[in-house]
Enzyme design. Sequence first.
Site, mmCIF file in Angstrom:
data_model
loop_
_atom_site.group_PDB
_atom_site.id
_atom_site.type_symbol
_atom_site.label_atom_id
_atom_site.label_comp_id
_atom_site.label_asym_id
_atom_site.label_seq_id
_atom_site.Cartn_x
_atom_site.Cartn_y
_atom_site.Cartn_z
ATOM 1 N N GLU A 268 0.565 -1.031 0.152
ATOM 2 C CA GLU A 268 0.246 0.458 0.021
ATOM 3 C C GLU A 268 1.087 1.307 0.129
ATOM 4 O OE1 GLU A 268 -3.357 -0.065 -0.668
ATOM 5 O OE2 GLU A 268 -4.010 -2.014 0.382
ATOM 6 N N ARG A 272 0.619 3.733 -2.668
ATOM 7 C CA ARG A 272 0.371 5.430 -2.400
ATOM 8 C C ARG A 272 0.726 6.410 -2.593
ATOM 9 N NH1 ARG A 272 -5.865 3.516 0.704
ATOM 10 N NH2 ARG A 272 -5.466 1.619 -0.315
ATOM 11 N N ASP A 401 -4.669 -9.547 -8.329
ATOM 12 C CA ASP A 401 -4.990 -8.857 -9.384
ATOM 13 C C ASP A 401 -4.240 -8.161 -10.173
ATOM 14 O OD1 ASP A 401 -4.925 -7.440 -6.945
ATOM 15 O OD2 ASP A 401 -6.364 -5.975 -7.098
ATOM 16 N N GLU A 535 -12.071 0.184 -9.484
ATOM 17 C CA GLU A 535 -12.190 -0.616 -10.936
ATOM 18 C C GLU A 535 -13.460 -0.340 -12.520
ATOM 19 O OE1 GLU A 535 -12.206 -1.740 -8.165
ATOM 20 O OE2 GLU A 535 -9.551 -1.642 -7.075
HETATM 21 C C1 DMJ Z 1 -6.415 0.234 -5.014
HETATM 22 O O1 DMJ Z 1 -5.616 1.255 -3.829
HETATM 23 C C2 DMJ Z 1 -5.846 -0.101 -6.061
HETATM 24 O O2 DMJ Z 1 -6.308 -0.545 -7.001
HETATM 25 C C3 DMJ Z 1 -5.443 -1.510 -5.763
HETATM 26 O O3 DMJ Z 1 -4.775 -1.946 -6.360
HETATM 27 C C4 DMJ Z 1 -6.229 -2.177 -5.102
HETATM 28 N N1 DMJ Z 1 -7.272 -1.838 -4.670
HETATM 29 C C5 DMJ Z 1 -7.853 -0.124 -4.293
HETATM 30 C C6 DMJ Z 1 -8.986 0.409 -4.900
HETATM 31 O O4 DMJ Z 1 -9.622 -0.032 -4.568
#
Ligand code: DMJ
Length: 643
Positions: A268, A272, A401, A535
């Site tokens: 994260e 981010r 993912d 998404e």
């Molecule tokens: C985000 O922090 C990013 O897109 C991550 O890859 C997946 N989850 C969240 C948003 O849903």
Amino acid sequence: MTTPALLPLSGRRLPPLNLGASAFPHHRATLRLSEKFILLLILSAFITLCFGAFFFLPDSSKHKRFDLGLEDVLIPHVDTSKGGKNLGGFLIHGQGHDEHRHREEEERLRNKIRADHEKALEEAKEKLKKSRDEIQAEIQTEKNKVVQELKRKDSKPLPPVPLPNLIGINSGEPADPDIREKRNKVKEMMKHAWDNYRQYGWGHNELKPIARKGHSTNIFGNSQMGATIVDALDTLYIMGLHDEFREGQEWIDKNLDFSVNSEVSVFEVNIRFIGGLLAAYYLSGQEVFKIKAVQLAGKLLPAFNTPTGIPWAMVNLKSGVGRNWGWASAGSSILAEFGTLHMEFVHLSYLTGDPVYYNKVMHIRKLLQKMDRPNGLYPNYLNPRTGRWGQHHTSVGGLGDSFYEYLLKAWLMSDKMDTEARKMYDDAIEAIEKHLIRKSNGGLTFIGEWKNGHLERKMGHLTCFAGGMFALGADGSRDDKAGHYLQLGAEIAHTCHESYDRTTLKLGPEAFKFDGGVEAVAVRQNEKYYILRPEVIETYWYMWRFTHDPKYRQWGWEATQAIDKYCRVSGGFSGVKDVYSSSPTYDDVQQSFFLAETLKYLYLLFSNDDLLPLDNWVFNTEAHPLPVLHLANTTLSGNPAYR
Ligand code: DMJ
């Protein structure tokens, strides 16, 4: 990918023993004076012992220790010009050498030992004379000096590197007044989210828009790291909200500090913070963002100190101690976490000229390449101690993912030179298509989850990003299947739109089923929430860029209106707990990704394509745009990925 942040964390590891000064170089400098004093006393006792030994041992024994049967005398010396042979600082002189000189040398040594001894005793006496307050003041001064020194080192400007081609940083203003109006609406929503965070949550990681106070989860640790500020910066910049951008920059410059005793999620923080800071740097050219990104990356590196080099999920920014989530299969690391570092780490190596970041992520890739994959699928869990897969679960949604996303984007970001990444992506999606992608009875294409040899006919909101990924990867696909993958992207976009359209609020649930007569609808209560996720909108945007089919703008507008109607409160935007209820309750969290991703993708959807063109920019998984590193600009040209 999102980790179930609310799950209890267990199995906390104790910090390893024997963490001496070499494990923590900073501590070496901060040895307390009282400890120094004890050392001094020990030293002085030792010197006394040596001094005594030198005088009281019989003369021959002093020599015999070094004689080694050569009948030579060893005298400390470094000058080899006189024909002696230098053995590690000692000169060997032949027998018959001047006895007088030898005695002089002995005398000199004795004097030196005596003087050192006296000096040490004097210093010890001086210290004893000082009051407790004086000693404490000295400790404080010394500490301050160390802190200043560290700060100075940390904010040293980095070596200049040529900036990559930064094309398409413009207003992207659409000519069509209707589209312009929609875009302005999105910008107004961003203002509302930012202003409220500014007012009620400033410096906290996120905002509770109803309680009107700061909010955080364990992914950001226990300190106020201003996650929303860092995540929102590039969206503010793109939208032309420059005053707000400057406010954010100022906060980062003055307050963003990574020397905190806080355990954070490596993934994260990477997507981010490092992604956000790097994008802000490339867009604005402000050095502070680059410097902060590099400082933070340095704090993540200890997470890679595992037997396999697969990083821990979490790391303490201060101690560097890492561990994994207690809920992850048998102490495993998560595919979507350790597999979603590549883009940012390649940029870090590019900007610093230091290959350490690049090497870390390439090591992960090499390790994955060597492993057997059941049915060609990558399981979500990998044990960083043994290097073995955990449970055989595979997902293109949560836990898996963005690993697939980053394989494709590594190739795109390298100006399509990193063919190894492209091959891994092609192999992976072939297996996914074969084992996980199905059509429902009602004709909806969905991506299920593989659990121990069984396909679960359930798709997560997170999985909806894959529509955009398939479209983005269509060009350059194996066997020239571009049309096929664009079509697959369109089908996923359609399915995910259905998941929104079949709810009361026209907002998508967290997960939806294709089973027992149910199609694209959430069944379990705890899967009915919408937490401002991006998404589905992300996929609309990619599909819009590649097809210009107006339905994607239409669908994006439907989502904008629904968010504004059901998630907007006077203190910002909140997630809702049940998208099938006409009187939804709020979860009272304004997620940082709402500003980083959801609103950015909506804004881009209603902008011209020449704002951040996809030939020149690759968006990380948190929607932070990073420029393509053309071969001519990269300092990594010696690396295999760039050959
Ligand atoms: C985000 O922090 C990013 O897109 C991550 O890859 C997946 N989850 C969240 C948003 O849903």
